[in-house]
Design a protein around this motif. Structure first.
Motif, mmCIF file in Angstrom:
data_model
loop_
_atom_site.group_PDB
_atom_site.id
_atom_site.type_symbol
_atom_site.label_atom_id
_atom_site.label_comp_id
_atom_site.label_asym_id
_atom_site.label_seq_id
_atom_site.Cartn_x
_atom_site.Cartn_y
_atom_site.Cartn_z
ATOM 1 N N PRO A 270 2.428 15.181 -3.720
ATOM 2 C CA PRO A 270 3.776 14.784 -4.160
ATOM 3 C C PRO A 270 4.083 13.305 -3.940
ATOM 4 C CG PRO A 270 3.874 16.866 -3.001
ATOM 5 C CD PRO A 270 2.449 16.428 -2.956
ATOM 6 N N GLN A 271 3.717 12.814 -2.759
ATOM 7 C CA GLN A 271 4.051 11.404 -2.508
ATOM 8 C C GLN A 271 3.154 10.452 -3.290
ATOM 9 O OE1 GLN A 271 4.297 12.164 1.852
ATOM 10 N NE2 GLN A 271 5.741 10.452 1.767
ATOM 11 N N THR A 272 1.985 10.952 -3.700
ATOM 12 C CA THR A 272 1.137 10.140 -4.569
ATOM 13 C C THR A 272 1.854 9.942 -5.897
ATOM 14 O OG1 THR A 272 -0.692 11.415 -3.610
ATOM 15 C CG2 THR A 272 -1.232 9.891 -5.388
ATOM 16 N N ILE A 273 2.400 11.036 -6.384
ATOM 17 C CA ILE A 273 3.114 10.986 -7.664
ATOM 18 C C ILE A 273 4.342 10.090 -7.539
ATOM 19 C CG2 ILE A 273 4.341 12.381 -9.367
ATOM 20 C CD1 ILE A 273 2.506 14.751 -8.305
ATOM 21 N N GLU A 274 5.019 10.258 -6.402
ATOM 22 C CA GLU A 274 6.191 9.419 -6.144
ATOM 23 C C GLU A 274 5.804 7.947 -6.190
ATOM 24 O OE1 GLU A 274 8.663 11.444 -2.983
ATOM 25 O OE2 GLU A 274 8.938 9.339 -2.443
ATOM 26 N N ALA A 275 4.688 7.638 -5.542
ATOM 27 C CA ALA A 275 4.234 6.246 -5.496
ATOM 28 C C ALA A 275 3.919 5.732 -6.897
ATOM 29 C CB ALA A 275 3.004 6.125 -4.607
ATOM 30 N N ILE A 276 3.278 6.585 -7.679
ATOM 31 C CA ILE A 276 2.961 6.189 -9.063
ATOM 32 C C ILE A 276 4.256 5.870 -9.803
ATOM 33 C CG2 ILE A 276 2.059 7.028 -11.275
ATOM 34 C CD1 ILE A 276 0.055 8.739 -9.601
ATOM 35 N N VAL B 107 0.850 -1.186 0.000
ATOM 36 C CA VAL B 107 0.000 0.000 0.000
ATOM 37 C C VAL B 107 0.889 1.241 0.000
ATOM 38 C CG1 VAL B 107 -1.756 1.277 1.269
ATOM 39 C CG2 VAL B 107 -1.822 -1.209 1.223
ATOM 40 N N MET B 108 0.649 2.095 -0.964
ATOM 41 C CA MET B 108 1.460 3.306 -1.034
ATOM 42 C C MET B 108 0.553 4.526 -1.185
ATOM 43 S SD MET B 108 4.961 2.385 -2.922
ATOM 44 C CE MET B 108 4.579 2.228 -4.603
ATOM 45 N N ILE C 290 -1.268 -0.862 -4.134
ATOM 46 C CA ILE C 290 -2.515 -0.133 -3.913
ATOM 47 C C ILE C 290 -2.153 1.315 -3.659
ATOM 48 C CG2 ILE C 290 -4.509 0.173 -2.405
ATOM 49 C CD1 ILE C 290 -4.677 -2.743 -2.072
ATOM 50 N N LEU C 291 -2.647 2.158 -4.550
ATOM 51 C CA LEU C 291 -2.356 3.571 -4.405
ATOM 52 C C LEU C 291 -3.504 4.226 -3.645
ATOM 53 C CD1 LEU C 291 -0.457 5.935 -5.302
ATOM 54 C CD2 LEU C 291 -2.058 6.263 -7.183
#
Ligand code: GDP
Ligand code: MG
Length: 826
Positions: free
Chosen positions: A412-418, A331-332, A401-402
């Motif tokens: 920002p960390q969502t983008i990082e996770a992607i 999960v990210m 899982i985003l």
């Protein structure tokens, strides 16, 4: 005895040289030589005297055998005779050679001497000629001056014409003199030329200024010298041997020299010429070493892994052996979007539905059952860990899982996770969380994601999207369905029958249990009693504990288990492999440790030339801030190190000298002292001896329980702004002596306040072996039967934690107060 020795040595030495050249005899002069076979070999190839001298006595001996002498004796005498003859021949040849050499030497000296004399003579002559010339010119000049003076004295009308006439001759005279001088010199050259072209006397020839003759003599000498050395098998003339150098990822300079068979000093010099100031005991990286090897004209073969690793079973599984395995899910998402909540919600909904309120042991991973399909969830501490695990070669995740909060946006960390998921080529499922919130706007999340090339199904894309509420527990089933579906598409398979391999999710040093690693089995089946190597550690499985805290006999593919029985703490992302024997396991572990150490050393010693250049450039104005980091778990340590590496500007850089898991020890303090570094403890404390040493040596220890605080402080320190104020004061320590169970209250610790004061209102931490295992507040603080606000050092008291029960005798309770410190907001 000494005679024997003499013979032996001589024989050995004489042997190989005996073949061809006169000079070899020089070693044969020793009186006690009787090493027949070799002697013979020496003698036989010699022409003339040696041959006939050696041959005749043999025949003669047979007929002239005196009575009463044994064959052996006879033989010995014959040999002695032969040897003597050989010696004579040798001596003669030797003498001849020496004589010749002497003659040559004499000749050479003579030539040199004559050449020198000649040169001197010429020099003198030239000097004399010059002196004469000078004298003459001076005389002429004086005469001219006199004449001029005389003319001046004469009537004025005449002066102009006569002066001009008088001047002219002077100049002419000067020119004439010059001409003469030139002629003289020309004649001098002419003489030489004459010598060269005409008849030659030896002396003339040898004294030639150009030294042509001399040179050729010297060349001849050199030639002779070379021939002699060649004949003697001399080493100087040996052709350069081109070696193939086995080059590991890091190599010590002296070892590099050794492998190339070059002198260490030369290698160091070569490195220096390439801008690397290293000593022979320093380690350099393979790239630099390769450059040097090529410079010396050798060849390189890179060896990455030692042969010891080969015992690890690398056989590919055949399709028949493969069985489907559960997917592994990570999960990210951005901080506070609800990752932990979601993981907890899934776990609580699925795992412990039967157990009333019991919280399963947290091992950083757990499995749930979704209608007969098992799903494995990893609770990795963030993207950095995900990536660093991947960097270590452990691709553990099948599905990401985003998590995106519906009341927030793509952050920002969502983008990082992607980006992480994309880089790992792992399929994503978007969980739009917090849909229960009033401000939730799931569609905004969907459209936001479009900008990052994540097109969800609702927008006709391929990425599954599910609306969930971790808090309310809605949408969880749908999410799990989606995961199961995605897993089906992936057709994940493994062979449960083979020796296990897996990846370390998390590892820590546990009090009582020793080093413990949470391992995700990726292939095969891990069983109790298995011998394994994991990263730089090895061990034998003493116990396996599953995600619910139960002991299990074995763990198959995609099953996370806690492994006990390690010899040391591995690192997250380390790969575990089961091997046959403990010896193999140890060997591999030791090899890896050494390799890693060398690599680290190489990295520390400014590795590539490029880096070195850069460093040299920077060194003038860049300062490095060395630090040590100790943390409670590997994940935190890694996250901190990665955050540290990002800190720094053009003037200051942070360098993590060492990072590790567990209490701060004396060794850490030693290292810190040596480098003038502070020690950062993240949820760990220094043990008593380390504390003492730190006090003595003036090493600063700072404790943190929030990574951001640590990062902020280091940032501040890096820019020279760190305030000396302490934000958190430890006001007291208490040691747990006994643990009671009190109905209605839960577990209560009977403590002795060992330091400072225990305060009811203060924050508390529970330390077990100097590792923070819990932080919270006190539920009660009792002195005898009474609830009190404070208990002083030396007194006993009863304490209980709010919402926390796992307390044991000899645990330490740290009591602290936070001090409000104003911080600037820029
Ligand atoms: P993480 O940083 O991504 O692990 O986020 P957390 O799981 O710690 O959640 C951050 C905050 O969001 C916590 O206060 C949670 O209670 C809250 N939260 C998480 N999921 C939900 C949700 O579905 N609904 C609401 N209302 N709050 C949530
Ligand atoms: Mg969290």
């Amino acid at each position: 005895m000494s005679e024997d020795d003499g013979k032996k040595t001589l024989g050995l030495r004489g042997g190989p040289r005996s073949g061809n050249v006169k000079q070899s005899f020089s070693h044969g002069r020793t009186k006690n030589v009787v090493v027949e076979t070799k002697r013979k070999r020496v003698v036989v190839p010699k022409p003339g005297a040696a041959k006939s001298g050696g041959g005749q006595p043999v025949k003669g001996d047979a007929s002239k055998r005196p009575a009463g002498i044994t064959d052996a004796e006879m033989e010995r005498r014959r040999k002695a005779l032969m040897a003597a003859k050989a010696r004579e021949a040798e001596d003669a040849a030797q003498r001849e050679a020496e004589e010749k050499a002497r003659e040559e030497e004499r000749q050479r000296r003579r030539e040199e001497q004559e050449a020198k004399e000649r040169e001197e003579r010429e020099l003198q002559e030239r000097a004399k000629a010059k002196a004469e010339e000078d004298e003459r010119r001076q005389r002429e000049a004086e005469e001219a001056a006199k004449r001029a003076a005389a003319e001046k004295a004469a009537p004025k009308d005449d002066a102009g014409a006569r002066g001009g006439a008088a001047k002219q001759p002077v100049r002419n005279k000067g020119r004439e003199a010059e001409q003469a001088d030139r002629d003289n010199r020309g004649r001098g050259r002419g003489d030489d030329g004459g010598r060269r072209s005409g008849k030659l006397t030896l002396n003339q020839a040898l004294s030639g200024r150009e030294g042509g003759r001399q040179l050729s003599m010297a060349a001849m000498k050199r030639k002779q010298e070379r021939a002699r050395q060649k004949a003697m098998g001399g080493s100087q003339e040996r052709e350069k041997v081109i070696r193939t150098v086995q080059l590991p990822e890091a190599i010590m300079v002296s070892e590099l020299a050794n492998r190339m068979s070059e002198r260490v000093a030369d290698v160091v010099k070569a490195l220096m010429q390439n801008g690397m100031m290293v000593t022979q005991n320093q380690t350099i990286d393979a790239d630099t070493a390769e450059l040097i090897i090529e410079e010396f004209g050798h060849k390189v073969t890179r060896v990455s892994d030692s042969d010891v690793e080969d015992v690890i079973d690398q056989v590919e599984d055949s399709d028949d052996d493969l069985q489907s395995r559960p997917p592994v899910i990570t999960v990210m998402g951005h901080v506070d979007h609800g990752k932990t909540s979601l993981l907890d919600a899934i776990r609580n909904a699925k795992v412990v539905s039967g157990e009333a309120g019991g919280i399963t042991q947290h091992i950083g991973a757990y499995q749930v059952d979704q209608n007969g399909t098992k799903l494995t969830f990893l609770d990795t501490p963030g993207h950095a860990a995900f990536t660093s695990m991947r960097a270590r070669g452990a691709q553990v995740t099948d599905i990401v899982i985003l998590v995106v909060a519906a009341d927030d946006a793509v952050m920002p960390q969502t983008i990082e996770a992607i980006n992480h998921a994309k880089a790992a080529k792992v399929p994503m499922i978007v969980a739009i969380n917090k849909v229960d919130k009033p401000g939730a706007n799931p569609d905004k999340v969907r459209t936001d994601l479009l900008q990052h090339e994540v097109i969800v199904e609702k927008l006709s894309g391929e990425v599954q999207d599910v609306e969930v509420s971790a808090v309310k527990g809605t949408g969880l089933d749908e999410l799990l369905e989606s995961i199961a579906l995605q897993a089906e598409i992936l057709e994940l398979k493994a062979n449960p029958e083979r020796a296990a391999s897996g990846a370390v999710i998390e590892a820590q040093l546990d009090v009582g249990r020793g080093p413990v690693a949470t391992v995700l089995v990726q292939n095969g089946t891990l069983r109790q009693g298995d011998i394994f190597v994991v990263g730089e550690q090895y061990g034998k499985v003493r116990a396996l504990i599953n995600d619910q805290g139960d002991r299990v006999e074995e763990a198959g593919p995609s099953v996370p288990v806690e492994v006990l029985g390690l010899n040391g703490t591995p690192e997250a992302g380390d790969v575990l492999n089961v091997v046959d024997t403990e010896g193999q396991a140890r060997e591999i572990a030791e090899y890896r440790e050494k390799a890693a150490k060398e690599k680290r050393a190489a990295a520390g010693a400014a590795t590539t030339l490029e880096q070195l250049m850069a460093k040299a450039k920077e060194d003038e104005n860049v300062t490095e801030m060395p630090i040590l980091v100790k943390a409670d778990v590997q994940g935190s340590a890694e996250a901190i190190v990665q955050a540290m590496e990002k800190i720094g500007n053009d003037e200051v850089r942070v360098r993590v000298l060492h990072s590790g898991v567990g209490a701060i020890t004396e060794t850490d303090i030693g290292l810190a002292e040596a480098s003038g570094a502070p020690v950062f403890g993240f949820n760990v404390r220094a043990n008593a001896s380390a504390r003492n040493t730190a006090n003595q040596k003036g090493v600063e220890i700072r404790y943190y329980s929030v990574i951001y605080d640590l990062v902020d402080d280091v940032k501040a320190a890096a820019s020279g702004l760190l305030s000396a104020e302490i934000k958190e004061n430890f006001i007291g320590y208490a040691e747990i002596r006994e643990v009671f169970k009190v109905s209605g209250v839960g577990k209560v610790a009977g403590c002795l306040v060992t330091e400072g004061v225990a305060r009811r209102s203060a924050g508390v931490r529970l330390l077990r072996d100097n590792v923070v295992i819990h932080e919270g507040t006190l539920k009660t603080l009792k002195r005898f039967k009474d609830e009190v606000a404070e208990v002083q050092s030396g007194q006993e008291c009863g304490m209980a934690f709010e919402n926390y029960d796992d307390i044991r005798p000899s645990d330490v309770i740290e009591i602290f107060e936070r001090e409000e410190i104003e911080r600037s907001l820029d």
